[in-house]
Scaffold this motif. Structure first.
Motif, PDB file in Angstrom:
ATOM      1  N   VAL A 108       1.012  -1.153   0.170  1.00  0.00           N
ATOM      2  CA  VAL A 108       0.198  -0.125  -0.094  1.00  0.00           C
ATOM      3  C   VAL A 108       0.906   1.169   0.123  1.00  0.00           C
ATOM      4  CG1 VAL A 108      -1.729   1.406   1.387  1.00  0.00           C
ATOM      5  CG2 VAL A 108      -1.887  -1.088   1.017  1.00  0.00           C
ATOM      6  N   ALA A 109       0.790   1.854  -1.097  1.00  0.00           N
ATOM      7  CA  ALA A 109       1.630   3.181  -1.350  1.00  0.00           C
ATOM      8  C   ALA A 109       1.191   4.411  -0.595  1.00  0.00           C
ATOM      9  CB  ALA A 109       1.887   3.403  -2.670  1.00  0.00           C
ATOM     10  N   GLU A 110      -0.189   4.341  -0.336  1.00  0.00           N
ATOM     11  CA  GLU A 110      -0.743   5.690   0.335  1.00  0.00           C
ATOM     12  C   GLU A 110      -2.404   5.222   0.487  1.00  0.00           C
ATOM     13  OE1 GLU A 110      -1.689   9.226  -1.970  1.00  0.00           O
ATOM     14  OE2 GLU A 110      -1.809   7.962  -3.986  1.00  0.00           O
ATOM     15  N   SER A 111      -2.866   5.957   1.639  1.00  0.00           N
ATOM     16  CA  SER A 111      -4.128   5.794   1.928  1.00  0.00           C
ATOM     17  C   SER A 111      -4.590   7.267   2.058  1.00  0.00           C
ATOM     18  CB  SER A 111      -4.277   5.172   3.228  1.00  0.00           C
ATOM     19  OG  SER A 111      -3.761   3.877   3.311  1.00  0.00           O
ATOM     20  N   VAL A 112      -5.702   7.387   1.550  1.00  0.00           N
ATOM     21  CA  VAL A 112      -6.405   8.871   1.794  1.00  0.00           C
ATOM     22  C   VAL A 112      -8.084   8.693   1.835  1.00  0.00           C
ATOM     23  CG1 VAL A 112      -4.766   9.755  -0.207  1.00  0.00           C
ATOM     24  CG2 VAL A 112      -6.751   8.873  -1.111  1.00  0.00           C
ATOM     25  N   TRP A 113      -8.335  10.073   2.330  1.00  0.00           N
ATOM     26  CA  TRP A 113      -9.969  10.020   2.459  1.00  0.00           C
ATOM     27  C   TRP A 113     -10.418  10.493   1.125  1.00  0.00           C
ATOM     28  CZ3 TRP A 113     -12.565   8.014   6.258  1.00  0.00           C
ATOM     29  CH2 TRP A 113     -11.994   7.631   7.633  1.00  0.00           C
ATOM     30  N   THR A 114     -11.290   9.894   0.525  1.00  0.00           N
ATOM     31  CA  THR A 114     -11.866  10.074  -0.763  1.00  0.00           C
ATOM     32  C   THR A 114     -13.326  10.339  -0.924  1.00  0.00           C
ATOM     33  OG1 THR A 114     -10.284   8.388  -1.580  1.00  0.00           O
ATOM     34  CG2 THR A 114     -11.741   9.136  -3.075  1.00  0.00           C
ATOM     35  N   PRO A 115     -13.639  11.287  -1.260  1.00  0.00           N
ATOM     36  CA  PRO A 115     -15.221  11.811  -1.435  1.00  0.00           C
ATOM     37  C   PRO A 115     -15.868  10.484  -2.173  1.00  0.00           C
ATOM     38  CG  PRO A 115     -13.886  13.663  -1.984  1.00  0.00           C
ATOM     39  CD  PRO A 115     -12.961  12.577  -2.001  1.00  0.00           C
ATOM     40  N   VAL A 116     -16.986  10.084  -1.786  1.00  0.00           N
ATOM     41  CA  VAL A 116     -17.509   9.045  -2.204  1.00  0.00           C
ATOM     42  C   VAL A 116     -18.008   9.325  -3.885  1.00  0.00           C
ATOM     43  CG1 VAL A 116     -19.519   7.518  -2.234  1.00  0.00           C
ATOM     44  CG2 VAL A 116     -18.287   8.085  -0.181  1.00  0.00           C
ATOM     45  N   PRO A 117     -18.480  10.479  -4.115  1.00  0.00           N
ATOM     46  CA  PRO A 117     -18.623  10.523  -5.779  1.00  0.00           C
ATOM     47  C   PRO A 117     -17.571  10.468  -6.563  1.00  0.00           C
ATOM     48  CG  PRO A 117     -19.708  12.251  -4.300  1.00  0.00           C
ATOM     49  CD  PRO A 117     -18.826  11.587  -3.410  1.00  0.00           C
ATOM     50  N   ASP A 118     -16.190  10.669  -5.961  1.00  0.00           N
ATOM     51  CA  ASP A 118     -14.859  10.622  -6.693  1.00  0.00           C
ATOM     52  C   ASP A 118     -14.496   9.310  -7.011  1.00  0.00           C
ATOM     53  OD1 ASP A 118     -14.829  13.342  -6.783  1.00  0.00           O
ATOM     54  OD2 ASP A 118     -13.183  13.467  -5.440  1.00  0.00           O
ATOM     55  N   VAL A 119     -15.026   8.311  -6.373  1.00  0.00           N
ATOM     56  CA  VAL A 119     -14.613   6.866  -6.514  1.00  0.00           C
ATOM     57  C   VAL A 119     -14.872   6.244  -7.781  1.00  0.00           C
ATOM     58  CG1 VAL A 119     -15.006   4.632  -5.464  1.00  0.00           C
ATOM     59  CG2 VAL A 119     -14.890   6.323  -3.733  1.00  0.00           C
ATOM     60  N   ALA A 120     -16.051   6.658  -8.467  1.00  0.00           N
ATOM     61  CA  ALA A 120     -16.320   6.137  -9.688  1.00  0.00           C
ATOM     62  C   ALA A 120     -15.388   6.501 -10.767  1.00  0.00           C
ATOM     63  CB  ALA A 120     -17.987   6.678 -10.024  1.00  0.00           C
ATOM     64  N   ARG A 121     -14.709   7.488 -10.423  1.00  0.00           N
ATOM     65  CA  ARG A 121     -13.391   7.884 -11.570  1.00  0.00           C
ATOM     66  C   ARG A 121     -12.118   7.180 -11.337  1.00  0.00           C
ATOM     67  NH1 ARG A 121     -16.369  12.497 -10.551  1.00  0.00           N
ATOM     68  NH2 ARG A 121     -14.620  13.344  -9.108  1.00  0.00           N
ATOM     69  N   LEU A 122     -11.944   6.410 -10.260  1.00  0.00           N
ATOM     70  CA  LEU A 122     -10.650   5.583  -9.759  1.00  0.00           C
ATOM     71  C   LEU A 122     -10.652   4.116 -10.371  1.00  0.00           C
ATOM     72  CD1 LEU A 122     -10.598   6.642  -6.202  1.00  0.00           C
ATOM     73  CD2 LEU A 122      -9.440   7.575  -8.107  1.00  0.00           C
ATOM     74  N   ARG A 123      -9.549   3.726 -10.891  1.00  0.00           N
ATOM     75  CA  ARG A 123      -9.167   2.492 -11.080  1.00  0.00           C
ATOM     76  C   ARG A 123      -9.026   1.588  -9.776  1.00  0.00           C
ATOM     77  NH1 ARG A 123      -4.970  -1.486 -11.810  1.00  0.00           N
ATOM     78  NH2 ARG A 123      -5.634  -2.601 -13.731  1.00  0.00           N
ATOM     79  N   ARG A 124     -10.199   0.829  -9.531  1.00  0.00           N
ATOM     80  CA  ARG A 124     -10.449   0.282  -7.944  1.00  0.00           C
ATOM     81  C   ARG A 124     -10.921  -1.397  -8.445  1.00  0.00           C
ATOM     82  NH1 ARG A 124     -14.548   2.824 -10.303  1.00  0.00           N
ATOM     83  NH2 ARG A 124     -16.694   2.167  -9.863  1.00  0.00           N
ATOM     84  N   SER A 125     -10.633  -1.866  -7.053  1.00  0.00           N
ATOM     85  CA  SER A 125     -10.856  -3.209  -7.050  1.00  0.00           C
ATOM     86  C   SER A 125     -12.397  -3.381  -6.804  1.00  0.00           C
ATOM     87  CB  SER A 125     -10.299  -3.777  -5.515  1.00  0.00           C
ATOM     88  OG  SER A 125     -11.098  -5.219  -5.354  1.00  0.00           O
ATOM     89  N   SER A 126     -13.159  -4.147  -7.147  1.00  0.00           N
ATOM     90  CA  SER A 126     -14.586  -4.352  -7.127  1.00  0.00           C
ATOM     91  C   SER A 126     -15.172  -4.459  -5.746  1.00  0.00           C
ATOM     92  CB  SER A 126     -14.893  -5.879  -7.953  1.00  0.00           C
ATOM     93  OG  SER A 126     -14.543  -6.874  -7.285  1.00  0.00           O
TER      94      SER A 126
END
Length: 155
Positions: A108-126
């Protein structure tokens, strides 16, 4: 078939969720929830608290069980090249101390508090989408529909 039991933390502060950026040995970056493998003879409840501390540097307490998700990754899509089943136990977790930092000797390179609406634009695990759906809907069964994989959503 390979198998993994894992515990994941859904840490919410208002309309933000705590995400961890996992970097694979090949250098690929994917956002995920803090969490990971339950060790032999370890309770998933204890594992999620341990994983949050290891991956983010934060102390956390479990507020409630959200649910359980089981997904099978076909061999052609699995990292190890064999069919893989992951059973994830999801908990709502509250951060009570510490400071965000990269995982020491980990992926894990970093952890951040992310606005929930912004999650849809991230490359992410299901599993991010599964955890957010469980937190949003709080189904009595502790189960949500499978998340389609493709585009920005990875296994």
């Amino acid at each position: 078939m390979s198998f993994r039991l894992a515990a994941y933390a859904v840490c919410m502060e208002g309309r933000r969720v705590l995400l961890a950026r996992h970097v694979s040995p090949e250098g690929e970056s994917t956002w995920t929830l803090p969490g990971g493998r339950v060790e032999h003879a370890e309770d998933p409840f204890d594992a999620v608290v341990r994983e949050v501390a290891e991956e983010t540097g934060c102390a956390a307490v479990v507020e409630r069980l959200l649910g359980v998700d089981s997904r099978v990754i076909p061999a052609a899509e699995a990292r190890v090249g064999v069919e893989h089943q992951n059973i994830g136990v999801y908990y709502r977790v509250r951060v009570v101390g510490g400071r965000l930092r990269p995982e020491l000797e980990g992926d894990v390179a970093e952890s951040v508090w992310t606005p929930v609406p912004d999650v849809a634009r991230l490359r992410r695990s299901s599993l991010v989408d599964v955890g957010l759906a469980l937190a949003r809907t709080a189904p009595a069964t502790g189960h949500v529909a499978p998340v389609p994989v493709g585009g920005l959503i990875q296994h």
